[in-house]
Design a protein around this motif. Structure first.
Motif, PDB file in Angstrom:
ATOM      1  N   ASP A   1       8.582  81.216 -94.258  1.00 40.01           N
ATOM      2  CA  ASP A   1       8.584  80.722 -92.878  1.00 40.01           C
ATOM      3  C   ASP A   1       7.458  79.690 -92.751  1.00 40.01           C
ATOM      4  N   LEU A   2       7.740  78.570 -92.092  1.00 43.13           N
ATOM      5  CA  LEU A   2       6.749  77.497 -91.966  1.00 43.13           C
ATOM      6  C   LEU A   2       5.818  77.768 -90.790  1.00 43.13           C
ATOM      7  N   ASP A   3       4.531  77.756 -91.074  1.00 45.00           N
ATOM      8  CA  ASP A   3       3.533  77.907 -90.015  1.00 45.00           C
ATOM      9  C   ASP A   3       3.388  76.572 -89.274  1.00 45.00           C
ATOM     10  N   GLN A   4       3.114  76.627 -87.984  1.00 40.36           N
ATOM     11  CA  GLN A   4       2.909  75.453 -87.123  1.00 40.36           C
ATOM     12  C   GLN A   4       4.176  74.608 -86.895  1.00 40.36           C
ATOM     13  N   PHE A   5       5.306  75.017 -87.435  1.00 38.43           N
ATOM     14  CA  PHE A   5       6.494  74.174 -87.253  1.00 38.43           C
ATOM     15  C   PHE A   5       6.935  74.134 -85.800  1.00 38.43           C
ATOM     16  N   LYS A   6       6.936  75.252 -85.125  1.00 34.25           N
ATOM     17  CA  LYS A   6       7.440  75.299 -83.752  1.00 34.25           C
ATOM     18  C   LYS A   6       6.656  74.366 -82.840  1.00 34.25           C
ATOM     19  N   SER A   7       5.344  74.360 -82.992  1.00 33.28           N
ATOM     20  CA  SER A   7       4.527  73.503 -82.131  1.00 33.28           C
ATOM     21  C   SER A   7       4.791  72.031 -82.403  1.00 33.28           C
ATOM     22  N   ILE A   8       4.993  71.675 -83.679  1.00 39.19           N
ATOM     23  CA  ILE A   8       5.309  70.279 -84.022  1.00 39.19           C
ATOM     24  C   ILE A   8       6.673  69.892 -83.460  1.00 39.19           C
ATOM     25  N   ASN A   9       7.643  70.754 -83.604  1.00 34.84           N
ATOM     26  CA  ASN A   9       8.994  70.493 -83.125  1.00 34.84           C
ATOM     27  C   ASN A   9       9.014  70.334 -81.609  1.00 34.84           C
ATOM     28  N   ASP A  10       8.243  71.174 -80.901  1.00 36.81           N
ATOM     29  CA  ASP A  10       8.206  71.109 -79.437  1.00 36.81           C
ATOM     30  C   ASP A  10       7.449  69.881 -78.943  1.00 36.81           C
TER      31      ASP A  10
ATOM     32  N   LEU B   1       6.574  66.901 -80.735  1.00 39.37           N
ATOM     33  CA  LEU B   1       7.005  65.586 -81.236  1.00 39.37           C
ATOM     34  C   LEU B   1       8.523  65.373 -81.183  1.00 39.37           C
ATOM     35  N   GLY B   2       9.278  66.405 -80.902  1.00 34.91           N
ATOM     36  CA  GLY B   2      10.720  66.257 -80.766  1.00 34.91           C
ATOM     37  C   GLY B   2      11.490  66.738 -81.987  1.00 34.91           C
ATOM     38  N   HIS B   3      12.763  66.937 -81.741  1.00 40.04           N
ATOM     39  CA  HIS B   3      13.619  67.491 -82.800  1.00 40.04           C
ATOM     40  C   HIS B   3      13.840  66.516 -83.956  1.00 40.04           C
ATOM     41  N   ASP B   4      13.792  65.205 -83.663  1.00 39.64           N
ATOM     42  CA  ASP B   4      14.002  64.248 -84.751  1.00 39.64           C
ATOM     43  C   ASP B   4      12.897  64.377 -85.793  1.00 39.64           C
ATOM     44  N   ILE B   5      11.666  64.469 -85.330  1.00 38.56           N
ATOM     45  CA  ILE B   5      10.550  64.656 -86.258  1.00 38.56           C
ATOM     46  C   ILE B   5      10.668  66.014 -86.939  1.00 38.56           C
ATOM     47  N   GLY B   6      11.101  67.014 -86.161  1.00 41.75           N
ATOM     48  CA  GLY B   6      11.275  68.354 -86.731  1.00 41.75           C
ATOM     49  C   GLY B   6      12.309  68.364 -87.842  1.00 41.75           C
ATOM     50  N   ASP B   7      13.420  67.636 -87.629  1.00 46.26           N
ATOM     51  CA  ASP B   7      14.454  67.567 -88.661  1.00 46.26           C
ATOM     52  C   ASP B   7      13.948  66.864 -89.922  1.00 46.26           C
ATOM     53  N   LEU B   8      13.202  65.769 -89.738  1.00 43.75           N
ATOM     54  CA  LEU B   8      12.641  65.068 -90.892  1.00 43.75           C
ATOM     55  C   LEU B   8      11.680  65.972 -91.661  1.00 43.75           C
ATOM     56  N   LEU B   9      10.908  66.764 -90.918  1.00 43.78           N
ATOM     57  CA  LEU B   9       9.954  67.673 -91.555  1.00 43.78           C
ATOM     58  C   LEU B   9      10.678  68.730 -92.394  1.00 43.78           C
ATOM     59  N   LEU B  10      11.798  69.229 -91.896  1.00 47.48           N
ATOM     60  CA  LEU B  10      12.571  70.216 -92.645  1.00 47.48           C
ATOM     61  C   LEU B  10      13.171  69.604 -93.925  1.00 47.48           C
ATOM     62  N   LYS B  11      13.639  68.365 -93.826  1.00 44.75           N
ATOM     63  CA  LYS B  11      14.179  67.693 -95.014  1.00 44.75           C
ATOM     64  C   LYS B  11      13.117  67.526 -96.092  1.00 44.75           C
ATOM     65  N   GLU B  12      11.914  67.086 -95.664  1.00 44.58           N
ATOM     66  CA  GLU B  12      10.841  66.886 -96.629  1.00 44.58           C
ATOM     67  C   GLU B  12      10.361  68.221 -97.197  1.00 44.58           C
ATOM     68  N   THR B  13      10.389  69.263 -96.366  1.00 42.27           N
ATOM     69  CA  THR B  13      10.016  70.598 -96.843  1.00 42.27           C
ATOM     70  C   THR B  13      10.958  71.051 -97.948  1.00 42.27           C
ATOM     71  N   ALA B  14      12.259  70.798 -97.752  1.00 43.79           N
ATOM     72  CA  ALA B  14      13.249  71.173 -98.758  1.00 43.79           C
ATOM     73  C   ALA B  14      12.972  70.460-100.079  1.00 43.79           C
ATOM     74  N   LYS B  15      12.587  69.182-100.009  1.00 44.37           N
ATOM     75  CA  LYS B  15      12.282  68.432-101.234  1.00 44.37           C
ATOM     76  C   LYS B  15      11.082  69.027-101.968  1.00 44.37           C
ATOM     77  N   ARG B  16      10.037  69.374-101.219  1.00 35.88           N
ATOM     78  CA  ARG B  16       8.833  69.923-101.864  1.00 35.88           C
ATOM     79  C   ARG B  16       9.116  71.293-102.473  1.00 35.88           C
ATOM     80  N   LEU B  17       9.912  72.084-101.788  1.00 39.52           N
ATOM     81  CA  LEU B  17      10.239  73.402-102.332  1.00 39.52           C
ATOM     82  C   LEU B  17      11.028  73.274-103.642  1.00 39.52           C
TER      83      LEU B  17
END
Length: 465
Positions: free
Chosen positions: A336-345, A347-363
Motif C-alpha cells: 500500500d502506498l503511503d501519502q498517496f491519498k493526500s497527493i491524489n486529493d 493535486l487531482g486524479h490526473d497526477i494520481g494516475d500518473l503516480l500509479l503508472k510510475e509506481t508500477a514501473k518501479r515495482l
C-alpha cells in the motif's frame, strides 16, 4: 475488353474451331471420293485462315463476329458451287443454328437472310441436281421454311437470353451481397490443382484472383507459419469428405496481419470421391481484435497495464499446484502506498494516475522475471514470489522499499511516496489465496503502525497487537 466482348470473343474462338473442323473433314471426304476439286481446298483454307487471323488478333470483336458468320456462309456457298448437293444445303441451315450461339438478334436475322438467300439461289440454279422432282413453284416453301427457322431462333434466343440474364442478375446480386459483407468465395479444383477466389480477395490480401490461379502455393505463403500445420490437418479432413470451419492468420502483400474465418465444403463426384472444395472466406480481423481487447481488459488493469486480481487468482492457483507437488514455498507481498491519498486529493486524479503508472514501473524494475505483480485497486498492489526462502523475501522486500527513495518527478511536482509492505508465506500462513492475502494485508497494517516505509511478515501475534 468488357464482359460482353470477352463472351463474344470466346464464341468467336469456338466458331473458328468448328469452321476448321468442317474444312478438314470435307478435305478428307473430298480426297477419298472427289480428288479433282483442288480449288475448294484453296478457297476453304483462305477463308479459315482469314477467320483465324481476325479472331486471335482480338480487335473489333463485334465486327469479327459478323465477319465469321459471313465467312461460314461464303464457305458453304463455295462448296455448293463446286459440288451441288442437298447435304450442302443442310449445312447452310446448320450455320444458322451455329449463329444462334451468339445470342444476338441481329446476327440471327443476318444468318437467316444468308440461309434463305443461298437456299433460294441453290435451288434456282441447281434445283434438279439437288432434287430430281424439284419444281420452281416449290421455292415458296423454301421461303416459308427460312422465315420460320429465323423466327424460331429469334424466339429461342429471347427465351434463353432472358433466362441467362436473370441468372446473371442473381449472380450479380449474390456478388454484391457477399462484397458488402466482406465475404469471399473460393473454389479449389483438386484434379486441375487450381484455386480461384472472388474479386474481394484483392482487397483482403492485395493479390488479385489471377495471382492465386497462376501460383497455387501463394496462399500457403500468406498463412502464418504457426498455423500451417493446423491448415494441413483441416485439408486432410476435407479430402475425406468432411466439412470444416476454422480460423487462420495471414500476412498480406503489404505485411499486414489479418484473421480469416473459413467455411469449406467438399464436393463429391458419383463415386463419392472429393473433386472440388468450395467455401467462403470472411475477414474477422476486427472481431478478433475486439475479442483480444476484451480479453486483455478482463485480465489487466487498464491504467497501469499490470495484471489484475482475476489474472492473479488464475496464476496463483497454477503456481500453488506446482508448489504443492514440488514442496516449494510461496510469498505474497501486499503493498500500500503511503501519502498517496493526500497527493491524489490535493493535486487531482490526473497526477494520481500518473503516480500509479510510475509506481508500477518501479515495482517491475525491482522484481525478478519469475515474480508476478498485479494491481488490485486504488494504491494497492500484490506480488507473488515463487520458490523462495525467507532471506530472499527480505532482500526483495528491501529492494522494493529502496526503489521509492527517489521522489517521482511528475509535471513539475517532486512527489515522495513510500511503500508499506505486508508479507505472508505459503504454507506457513495458509493454504489458500484468500487466507494468504488476508494475512499479508494484516501484516501491511502492522508496517504502517511501525512508521510506514517498511515491510513486515505476518505473525499470529498480530491478532494480539
Amino acid at each position: 475488353m468488357n464482359y460482353w466482348e470477352a463472351l463474344t470473343h470466346a464464341r468467336n474462338k469456338l466458331i473458328v474451331k468448328l469452321l476448321w473442323a468442317f474444312y478438314l473433314s470435307t478435305i478428307i471426304m473430298a480426297t477419298i471420293h472427289l480428288g479433282q476439286y483442288m480449288s475448294y481446298y484453296i478457297i476453304g483454307f483462305a477463308l479459315c485462315t482469314l477467320a483465324t487471323v481476325f479472331v486471335y488478333r482480338k480487335r473489333h470483336v463485334i465486327l469479327t463476329m459478323y465477319l465469321l458468320v459471313t465467312i461460314m456462309f461464303v464457305y458453304f456457298l463455295s462448296l455448293m458451287e463446286l459440288r451441288p448437293h442437298l447435304v450442302n444445303v443442310i449445312f447452310v441451315w446448320l450455320t444458322l443454328i451455329l449463329s444462334s450461339l451468339y445470342q444476338q438478334y441481329r446476327v440471327i436475322v443476318l444468318a437467316g437472310g444468308y440461309s434463305a438467300s443461298i437456299t433460294l439461289y441453290s435451288f434456282a440454279f441447281h434445283g434438279k441436281e439437288l432434287l430430281s422432282n424439284f419444281q420452281h413453284s416449290d421455292m415458296i416453301y423454301l421461303v416459308l421454311f427460312g422465315a420460320f427457322m429465323t423466327v424460331y431462333f429469334l424466339f429461342y434466343t429471347k427465351f434463353t437470353r432472358d433466362l441467362w440474364m436473370k441468372e446473371r442478375e442473381r449472380d450479380q446480386q449474390l456478388k454484391n451481397i457477399l462484397d458488402s459483407v466482406d465475404i469471399i468465395t473460393l473454389s479449389f479444383d483438386i484434379r486441375k490443382k487450381k484455386i480461384s477466389f472472388s474479386e474481394g480477395i484483392t482487397q483482403l490480401t492485395e493479390y488479385s484472383p489471377s495471382d492465386f490461379e497462376n501460383d497455387l502455393s501463394l496462399w500457403k505463403e500468406l498463412v502464418y507459419p504457426q498455423d500451417l500445420e493446423a491448415v494441413a490437418d483441416h485439408f486432410k479432413e476435407l479430402y475425406k469428405g468432411e466439412s470444416k470451419v476454422f480460423d487462420i492468420r495471414i500476412t498480406t502483400k503489404l505485411k499486414k496481419e489479418k484473421w480469416l474465418h473459413i467455411r469449406a465444403i467438399p464436393v463429391l463426384d458419383s463415386n463419392r470421391k472429393v473433386v472440388r472444395i468450395d467455401g467462403v472466406v470472411i475477414d474477422v480481423t476486427e472481431r478478433r481484435c475486439m475479442e483480444e481487447e476484451i480479453k486483455y481488459m478482463a485480465y489487466h488493469d487498464i491504467l497501469t497495464e499490470l495484471p489484475n486480481r482475476v489474472q492473479f487468482n488464475d496464476y496463483f492457483m497454477k503456481t500453488l499446484s506446482e508448489a504443492k507437488n514440488e514442496k516449494k514455498k510461496l510469498a505474497i507481498l501486499f503493498i500500500d502506498l503511503d501519502q498517496f491519498k493526500s497527493i491524489n486529493d490535493s493535486l487531482g486524479h490526473d497526477i494520481g494516475d500518473l503516480l500509479l503508472k510510475e509506481t508500477a514501473k518501479r515495482l517491475k524494475a525491482a522484481l525478478r522475471k519469475t515474480d508476478f505483480l498485479c494491481r488490485i485497486g486504488g494504491d494497492e498492489f500484490i506480488i507473488l514470489l515463487n520458490n523462495i526462502k525467507n532471506d530472499e523475501v527480505n532482500r526483495l522486500a528491501q529492494r522494493i522499499v529502496d526503489a521509492f527513495k527517489e521522489p517521482f518527478e511528475l509535471q513539475g511536482h517532486a512527489l515522495s511516496v513510500t511503500p508499506s509492505i505486508g508479507i505472508s508465506i505459503y504454507p506457513n500462513h495458509g493454504n489458500d489465496i484468500e487466507t494468504l492475502i488476508k494475512k499479508a494485508d494484516d501484516a501491511m497494517y502492522l508496517a504502517k503502525k511501525k512508521g510506514k516505509n517498511n515491510y513486515q511478515f505476518y505473525s499470529p501475534m498480530l491478532k494480539d497487537a
